[in-house]
Design a protein around this motif. Structure first.
Motif, short mmCIF file in Angstrom:
data_model
loop_
_atom_site.label_atom_id
_atom_site.label_comp_id
_atom_site.label_asym_id
_atom_site.label_seq_id
_atom_site.Cartn_x
_atom_site.Cartn_y
_atom_site.Cartn_z
N LEU A 150 1.66 -0.75 -0.38
CA LEU A 150 0.56 -0.05 -0.15
C LEU A 150 0.79 1.61 0.40
O LEU A 150 2.03 0.95 0.74
N THR A 151 1.16 2.26 -0.81
CA THR A 151 0.83 3.44 -1.04
C THR A 151 0.09 4.97 -0.90
O THR A 151 -0.94 4.21 -1.17
N SER B 149 -8.27 7.50 -4.60
CA SER B 149 -9.24 6.98 -4.62
C SER B 149 -9.56 5.79 -4.19
O SER B 149 -9.96 4.21 -4.19
N ARG B 150 -9.15 5.65 -2.85
CA ARG B 150 -9.25 4.38 -2.08
C ARG B 150 -9.30 5.01 -0.57
O ARG B 150 -9.23 6.09 -0.30
N LEU B 151 -9.69 3.97 0.06
CA LEU B 151 -10.10 4.17 1.56
C LEU B 151 -9.64 3.73 2.60
O LEU B 151 -8.70 2.45 2.43
N MET B 152 -8.71 4.32 2.84
CA MET B 152 -7.64 3.37 4.45
C MET B 152 -8.29 3.51 5.22
O MET B 152 -8.67 4.26 6.18
N PHE B 153 -7.39 2.49 6.59
CA PHE B 153 -8.49 2.79 7.45
C PHE B 153 -7.93 1.42 8.36
O PHE B 153 -6.40 0.52 7.74
N VAL B 154 -7.97 0.93 9.75
CA VAL B 154 -7.22 -0.09 10.28
C VAL B 154 -7.76 -0.74 10.13
O VAL B 154 -9.39 -0.72 10.61
N ASN B 155 -7.83 -2.67 10.14
CA ASN B 155 -8.78 -3.54 9.87
C ASN B 155 -8.97 -3.65 11.63
O ASN B 155 -7.85 -3.88 12.59
N ALA B 156 -9.86 -3.82 11.50
CA ALA B 156 -10.71 -4.64 13.04
C ALA B 156 -11.38 -6.61 12.31
O ALA B 156 -11.06 -6.66 13.81
N SER C 29 -6.19 -1.12 3.21
CA SER C 29 -6.93 0.03 1.70
C SER C 29 -8.13 -1.17 1.15
O SER C 29 -8.11 -2.24 1.18
N VAL C 30 -8.99 -0.46 0.68
CA VAL C 30 -10.79 -0.83 -0.27
C VAL C 30 -10.77 0.67 -1.63
O VAL C 30 -10.52 1.69 -1.16
N PRO C 31 -10.98 -0.16 -2.33
CA PRO C 31 -11.85 0.98 -3.20
C PRO C 31 -12.45 1.53 -2.72
O PRO C 31 -13.50 1.03 -2.39
N SER C 32 -12.13 3.17 -2.86
CA SER C 32 -13.55 3.95 -1.91
C SER C 32 -15.03 3.92 -3.39
O SER C 32 -15.94 3.76 -2.38
N ALA C 33 -15.18 3.02 -4.27
CA ALA C 33 -16.23 2.30 -5.19
C ALA C 33 -17.07 0.96 -4.58
O ALA C 33 -17.75 1.07 -5.00
N GLN D 104 -13.67 10.73 16.13
CA GLN D 104 -13.85 12.11 15.47
C GLN D 104 -14.00 11.90 14.32
O GLN D 104 -13.69 10.69 13.71
N ALA D 105 -15.32 11.76 13.49
CA ALA D 105 -15.58 11.87 12.63
C ALA D 105 -14.62 12.34 11.67
O ALA D 105 -13.94 12.92 11.44
N THR D 106 -14.87 11.53 10.69
CA THR D 106 -14.44 11.49 8.96
C THR D 106 -15.14 11.80 8.22
O THR D 106 -16.09 11.44 7.21
N TRP D 107 -14.89 13.54 7.03
CA TRP D 107 -15.58 13.45 5.96
C TRP D 107 -15.18 12.39 4.93
O TRP D 107 -14.05 12.62 3.99
N LEU D 108 -15.92 12.11 4.05
CA LEU D 108 -15.88 11.39 2.94
C LEU D 108 -15.79 12.41 1.92
O LEU D 108 -14.77 12.41 0.78
N ASP D 109 -16.64 13.41 1.59
CA ASP D 109 -16.43 13.98 0.27
C ASP D 109 -17.70 15.06 1.18
O ASP D 109 -17.38 15.07 2.79
N ASN D 110 -17.80 16.41 0.38
CA ASN D 110 -18.29 17.33 0.98
C ASN D 110 -20.61 17.15 1.54
O ASN D 110 -20.68 18.07 2.57
#
Length: 339
Positions: free
Chosen positions: A50-51, A56-63, A74-78, A291-297
């Motif tokens: 991963l880089t 167009s990727r969504l990164m996160f901590v895998n649980a 990460s997974v594709p945003s789509a 703490q929420a995160t904005w994916l877009d506006n």
């Protein structure tokens, strides 16, 4: 008591302590082994490179349970519900922007907990490491990648604890100048300089100008949204009962959690218009301690506890205008960072 008897008692005590220590280690090993076993029906996770330069990727901590639990993935945003790719980097909290990442790590250890923050380059390689004063809580990177901030619990275990103290630090990734605590900043409250020994900050979020930031200030049993200036080392209170703010990409609104009733551990997710200081409740009805995160506006994402697993969370999304309804974004995940 004879010397021989004392020696026997000492040897017995050493053996008992050694047995206890061995038991603790074995118990921890068994728990770790269980966590490393994938659960049937869980999300598909595979190792890969991963880089932060991927688009167009969504990164996160895998649980998800298995060998990649707590790994940055990460997974594709789509296709956020699809198969995920996991890196070799494991974090308690993670965030990234503009090719800069930070990873907050916590190692419980057998005798003492060890905590540190890693500053990451675009290849998820460690550029610098700093010790943390407590348990990881929040992490953010400015939109330009120049500044990083993190919050830790110095005592207590969460914001729900009756007695806790936080420490929020800010790092200039260009000069490597570290501000160990925002508590050194001047506070303007209700238009006047404010001083108190119980001031705490947490949940930093950055604007695009590499100077303005927002955060939560806690004092005298109340929380406030503050607007801060990194260059002036100053914060100003804006509105009460705001925790863990997150600035929208267009810089006009802040998503935050609002305590529903005083002295309760329940929070409702809101969006605040910074021009009018009016808050809009979002459609999520569960208590959101994140703490929420904005994916877009138009959309915010946040973590909620997973059903049947108190140590796991799922990521959900909801419209930022109060309409619609919550939808599952990524199961078994936390700390989202859209690239």
């Amino acid at each position: 008591m004879t010397s021989k008897r004392r020696l026997l008692i000492l040897v017995a005590a050493v053996l008992v302590l050694a047995g206890v220590g061995t038991g603790v280690v074995l118990h921890a090993a068994v728990r770790a082994d269980r966590a490393n076993q994938p659960h049937p029906g869980g999300p598909a996770v595979s190792a890969g490179k991963l880089t932060l330069a991927q688009k167009s990727r969504l990164m996160f901590v895998n649980a998800a349970a298995g060998p990649h639990r707590t790994a940055v993935a990460s997974v594709p945003s789509a296709d956020p519900g699809g198969g995920r790719t996991a890196s070799g980097l494991k974090c308690a909290r993670f965030y990234a922007a503009a090719g800069t990442g930070i990873c907050l790590q916590s190692d419980p250890g057998v005798l003492k907990q060890s905590n540190r923050v890693l500053l990451l380059d675009a290849g998820l390689r460690t550029k610098r490491s700093f010790p943390l004063a407590g348990t990881p809580s929040r992490a953010r990177v400015s939109p330009s990648g120049r500044f990083a901030a993190w919050t830790v619990f110095v005592s207590g275990e969460s914001y729900a604890s009756a007695f806790f103290s936080t420490r929020t630090s800010v790092l200039d990734t260009r000069t490597m100048r570290l501000t160990p605590s925002l508590e050194t900043f001047s506070v303007i409250k209700d238009g006047r300089p404010y001083h108190a020994s119980d001031i705490n900050f947490w949940g930093v979020t950055f604007a695009t100008d590499d100077d303005t930031f927002y955060a939560t200030l806690n004092t005298a049993g109340k929380t406030y949204l503050v607007r801060g200036s990194l260059s002036r080392h100053e914060v100003t209170t804006l509105v009460e009962n705001v925790e863990c703010p997150s600035l929208s990409p267009d810089g006009t609104r802040v998503a935050f959690k609002k305590r529903v009733l005083s002295r309760t551990d329940l929070w409702h997710e809101y969006v605040l218009d910074l021009r009018t200081l009016r808050g809009t409740p979002l459609a999520e009805r569960h208590s959101v301690d994140d703490q929420a995160t904005w994916l877009d506006n138009r959309t915010v994402a946040y973590a909620l506890p997973s059903d049947g697993d108190v140590k796991s969370t799922d990521l959900w999304r909801v419209p930022a205008d109060g309409t619609g309804r919550p939808r599952l974004l990524v199961p078994a995940a936390s700390s989202p960072a859209p690239l």
